[in-house]
Design an enzyme around this catalytic site. Structure first.
Site, mmCIF file in Angstrom:
data_model
loop_
_atom_site.group_PDB
_atom_site.id
_atom_site.type_symbol
_atom_site.label_atom_id
_atom_site.label_comp_id
_atom_site.label_asym_id
_atom_site.label_seq_id
_atom_site.Cartn_x
_atom_site.Cartn_y
_atom_site.Cartn_z
ATOM 1 N N HIS A 116 48.463 -22.943 -29.555
ATOM 2 C CA HIS A 116 49.462 -21.945 -29.958
ATOM 3 C C HIS A 116 50.737 -22.616 -30.446
ATOM 4 O O HIS A 116 51.809 -22.027 -30.422
ATOM 5 C CB HIS A 116 49.775 -20.992 -28.785
ATOM 6 C CG HIS A 116 48.632 -20.083 -28.472
ATOM 7 N ND1 HIS A 116 48.537 -19.373 -27.309
ATOM 8 C CD2 HIS A 116 47.510 -19.782 -29.176
ATOM 9 C CE1 HIS A 116 47.421 -18.658 -27.313
ATOM 10 N NE2 HIS A 116 46.776 -18.889 -28.431
ATOM 11 N N ASN A 205 42.849 -20.839 -10.825
ATOM 12 C CA ASN A 205 43.850 -19.826 -11.130
ATOM 13 C C ASN A 205 44.419 -19.208 -9.849
ATOM 14 O O ASN A 205 43.732 -19.137 -8.829
ATOM 15 C CB ASN A 205 43.220 -18.723 -12.004
ATOM 16 C CG ASN A 205 44.237 -18.107 -12.957
ATOM 17 O OD1 ASN A 205 44.819 -18.795 -13.780
ATOM 18 N ND2 ASN A 205 44.476 -16.824 -12.790
HETATM 19 C C1 BV8 Z 1 44.755 -14.131 -34.253
HETATM 20 C C2 BV8 Z 1 53.187 -17.381 -28.790
HETATM 21 C C3 BV8 Z 1 43.706 -13.584 -36.240
HETATM 22 C C4 BV8 Z 1 54.258 -16.675 -28.191
HETATM 23 C C5 BV8 Z 1 51.075 -16.631 -28.116
HETATM 24 C C6 BV8 Z 1 43.299 -6.178 -29.793
HETATM 25 C C7 BV8 Z 1 42.242 -6.650 -29.022
HETATM 26 C C8 BV8 Z 1 41.927 -8.011 -28.978
HETATM 27 C C9 BV8 Z 1 42.676 -8.938 -29.708
HETATM 28 C C10 BV8 Z 1 43.722 -8.480 -30.476
HETATM 29 C C11 BV8 Z 1 44.042 -7.117 -30.515
HETATM 30 N N1 BV8 Z 1 45.119 -6.979 -31.333
HETATM 31 C C12 BV8 Z 1 45.476 -8.190 -31.801
HETATM 32 C C13 BV8 Z 1 44.630 -9.122 -31.288
HETATM 33 C C14 BV8 Z 1 44.663 -10.586 -31.550
HETATM 34 C C15 BV8 Z 1 45.766 -11.233 -30.723
HETATM 35 C C16 BV8 Z 1 45.502 -10.995 -29.254
HETATM 36 O O1 BV8 Z 1 44.659 -11.637 -28.668
HETATM 37 N N2 BV8 Z 1 46.226 -10.035 -28.662
HETATM 38 C C17 BV8 Z 1 45.967 -9.738 -27.272
HETATM 39 C C18 BV8 Z 1 47.230 -9.959 -26.443
HETATM 40 C C19 BV8 Z 1 45.476 -8.290 -27.191
HETATM 41 N N3 BV8 Z 1 45.693 -12.645 -30.994
HETATM 42 C C20 BV8 Z 1 46.357 -13.143 -32.048
HETATM 43 O O2 BV8 Z 1 47.116 -12.502 -32.747
HETATM 44 C C21 BV8 Z 1 46.079 -14.601 -32.352
HETATM 45 N N4 BV8 Z 1 45.802 -14.749 -33.732
HETATM 46 O O3 BV8 Z 1 43.961 -13.483 -33.627
HETATM 47 O O4 BV8 Z 1 44.706 -14.312 -35.577
HETATM 48 C C22 BV8 Z 1 43.983 -13.699 -37.651
HETATM 49 C C23 BV8 Z 1 42.912 -13.902 -38.494
HETATM 50 C C24 BV8 Z 1 43.148 -14.007 -39.840
HETATM 51 C C25 BV8 Z 1 44.463 -13.915 -40.327
HETATM 52 C C26 BV8 Z 1 45.532 -13.708 -39.455
HETATM 53 C C27 BV8 Z 1 45.295 -13.585 -38.100
HETATM 54 C C28 BV8 Z 1 47.297 -15.439 -32.017
HETATM 55 C C29 BV8 Z 1 47.403 -15.537 -30.536
HETATM 56 C C30 BV8 Z 1 48.559 -16.476 -30.191
HETATM 57 C C31 BV8 Z 1 49.710 -15.635 -29.824
HETATM 58 N N5 BV8 Z 1 50.785 -16.488 -29.361
HETATM 59 N N6 BV8 Z 1 52.131 -17.347 -27.814
HETATM 60 C C32 BV8 Z 1 54.961 -17.636 -27.275
HETATM 61 O O5 BV8 Z 1 54.306 -18.278 -26.421
HETATM 62 O O6 BV8 Z 1 56.170 -17.696 -27.450
HETATM 63 S S1 BV8 Z 1 50.122 -15.944 -26.928
HETATM 64 C C33 BV8 Z 1 50.772 -16.139 -25.393
HETATM 65 O O7 BV8 Z 1 49.692 -15.768 -24.526
HETATM 66 C C34 BV8 Z 1 51.125 -17.548 -24.955
HETATM 67 O O8 BV8 Z 1 50.834 -18.559 -25.888
HETATM 68 C C35 BV8 Z 1 50.240 -17.744 -23.726
HETATM 69 O O9 BV8 Z 1 49.928 -19.036 -23.483
HETATM 70 C C36 BV8 Z 1 49.069 -16.964 -24.170
HETATM 71 C C37 BV8 Z 1 47.976 -16.673 -23.196
HETATM 72 O O10 BV8 Z 1 48.562 -16.259 -22.010
HETATM 73 P P1 BV8 Z 1 48.225 -17.136 -20.724
HETATM 74 O O11 BV8 Z 1 48.540 -18.548 -21.029
HETATM 75 O O12 BV8 Z 1 46.852 -16.828 -20.256
HETATM 76 O O13 BV8 Z 1 49.305 -16.624 -19.701
HETATM 77 P P2 BV8 Z 1 49.219 -15.319 -18.795
HETATM 78 O O14 BV8 Z 1 50.587 -15.049 -18.271
HETATM 79 O O15 BV8 Z 1 48.482 -14.256 -19.523
HETATM 80 O O16 BV8 Z 1 48.277 -15.776 -17.572
HETATM 81 C C38 BV8 Z 1 48.745 -16.784 -16.694
HETATM 82 C C39 BV8 Z 1 47.707 -16.882 -15.587
HETATM 83 O O17 BV8 Z 1 48.061 -17.985 -14.778
HETATM 84 C C40 BV8 Z 1 47.656 -15.667 -14.697
HETATM 85 O O18 BV8 Z 1 46.295 -15.323 -14.484
HETATM 86 C C41 BV8 Z 1 48.282 -16.125 -13.379
HETATM 87 O O19 BV8 Z 1 47.644 -15.569 -12.253
HETATM 88 C C42 BV8 Z 1 48.009 -17.602 -13.411
HETATM 89 N N7 BV8 Z 1 49.016 -18.424 -12.744
HETATM 90 C C43 BV8 Z 1 50.364 -18.225 -12.681
HETATM 91 N N8 BV8 Z 1 50.928 -19.259 -12.013
HETATM 92 C C44 BV8 Z 1 49.923 -20.093 -11.647
HETATM 93 C C45 BV8 Z 1 48.704 -19.573 -12.115
HETATM 94 N N9 BV8 Z 1 47.520 -20.176 -11.907
HETATM 95 C C46 BV8 Z 1 47.537 -21.338 -11.216
HETATM 96 N N10 BV8 Z 1 48.665 -21.903 -10.747
HETATM 97 C C47 BV8 Z 1 49.869 -21.316 -10.928
HETATM 98 N N11 BV8 Z 1 50.977 -21.898 -10.433
#
Ligand code: BV8
Length: 234
Positions: A116, A205
């Site tokens: 990302h 996790n």
């Molecule tokens: C693309 C930048 C296609 C921001 C990020 C509807 C359904 C499905 C998909 C989509 C949809 N509508 C749109 C989409 C696609 C979309 C998407 O997936 N949306 C989702 C949210 C519904 N994806 C995109 O747009 C991607 N691009 O698909 O392009 C395309 C094709 C052709 C032409 C054009 C486009 C782009 C995705 C990238 C987005 N950018 N970041 C920023 O960071 O500033 S995403 C953002 O989420 C971050 O990067 C982050 O890393 C990422 C994933 O989140 P996680 O890392 O998993 O973090 P989260 O908080 O969710 O979970 C943390 C976990 O850790 C938890 O479970 C917690 O319990 C655990 N935890 C916490 N502390 C600890 C721990 N575990 C262990 N130890 C600890 N101490």
């Protein structure tokens, strides 16, 4: 189960690590979807989507300025340092990360694929010329074409960097072991990577997430703690 995972790692000729925001929370960086996560207070579509760049650049810039400044006194934690040492010891071949904070590199990991992008390098939204972080933080415009600046982060709606994606996909498809650490697996297409794994799939996790299915081992707990315990068996 800890000992079994360690034995898989010792026998493995290729182990890949996939990390998410949960890998950085013990360094003091909020994740996104936990109760204290970023998206609990801000709608990602208003600040982290390609539309937000044009619809509300001031809000976009403020959000990333906040995120970049929050990194100033942040250090990698013991988990990052263990992963970096495992790379030196030959236990880990690649870290594919969704994180944009470069803590893996700061801890010494060399082979890191930033799926990302990152928020510590800046480019012009129009001519793509690189600019300094300071330029962006001072709300300056592009020195070449006077358009807006942005971090090299992959926003929602943007495609992932081809090279990072290909490296991660290829490595995961050939790995004997894939450790998935600190991610809710909510975000596409990174959430498709674990199911591409041919080898042993391990989920490390804090919470057991609904998307985390089909794993050979689940080690529930914090990344720092679990990696420290695993390290003791290697
Ligand atoms: C693309 C930048 C296609 C921001 C990020 C509807 C359904 C499905 C998909 C989509 C949809 N509508 C749109 C989409 C696609 C979309 C998407 O997936 N949306 C989702 C949210 C519904 N994806 C995109 O747009 C991607 N691009 O698909 O392009 C395309 C094709 C052709 C032409 C054009 C486009 C782009 C995705 C990238 C987005 N950018 N970041 C920023 O960071 O500033 S995403 C953002 O989420 C971050 O990067 C982050 O890393 C990422 C994933 O989140 P996680 O890392 O998993 O973090 P989260 O908080 O969710 O979970 C943390 C976990 O850790 C938890 O479970 C917690 O319990 C655990 N935890 C916490 N502390 C600890 C721990 N575990 C262990 N130890 C600890 N101490």
């Amino acid at each position: 189960m800890m000992e079994t995972v360690a034995s898989w790692m010792k026998e493995s000729t290729s182990t890949v690590v996939l990390t998410g925001a949960g890998m950085s929370t013990e360094s003091g960086i909020p994740d996104f979807r936990s109760k204290s996560g970023w998206w609990k207070s801000i709608d990602p579509r208003t600040v982290a989507s390609v539309e937000s760049l044009t619809d509300d650049y001031a809000l976009f810039r403020e959000f990333y300025q906040l995120r970049i400044e929050a990194l100033h006194d942040i250090e990698p934690h013991v988990g990052h340092r263990i992963l970096a040492r495992w790379e030196q010891q030959g236990y880990v071949q690649l870290i594919a990360t969704q994180n944009v904070d470069q803590l893996h590199q700061l801890a010494g990991s060399k082979n890191v694929a930033e799926l990302h992008g990152n928020i510590v390098t800046i480019r012009c939204t129009s001519c793509n010329k690189p600019h300094s972080k300071e330029h962006f933080l001072n709300n300056a415009v592009c020195t070449y074409c006077t358009n807006h600046l942005r971090p090299n982060v992959v926003l929602f709606g943007e495609t992932l960097p081809q090279d990072a994606w290909n490296r991660a996909l290829n490595a995961i498809q050939h790995a004997d072991v894939v450790l998935v650490i600190g991610t809710s697996l909510e975000v596409y297409p990174v959430n498709q990577l674990p199911m591409m794994a041919r080898g042993k799939l391990v989920y490390i996790n804090l919470e057991l997430e609904t998307h985390a299915t089909g794993f050979d081992a689940v080690l529930q707990g914090s990344a720092g703690e679990i990696l420290t315990q695993l390290d003791a068996y290697l």
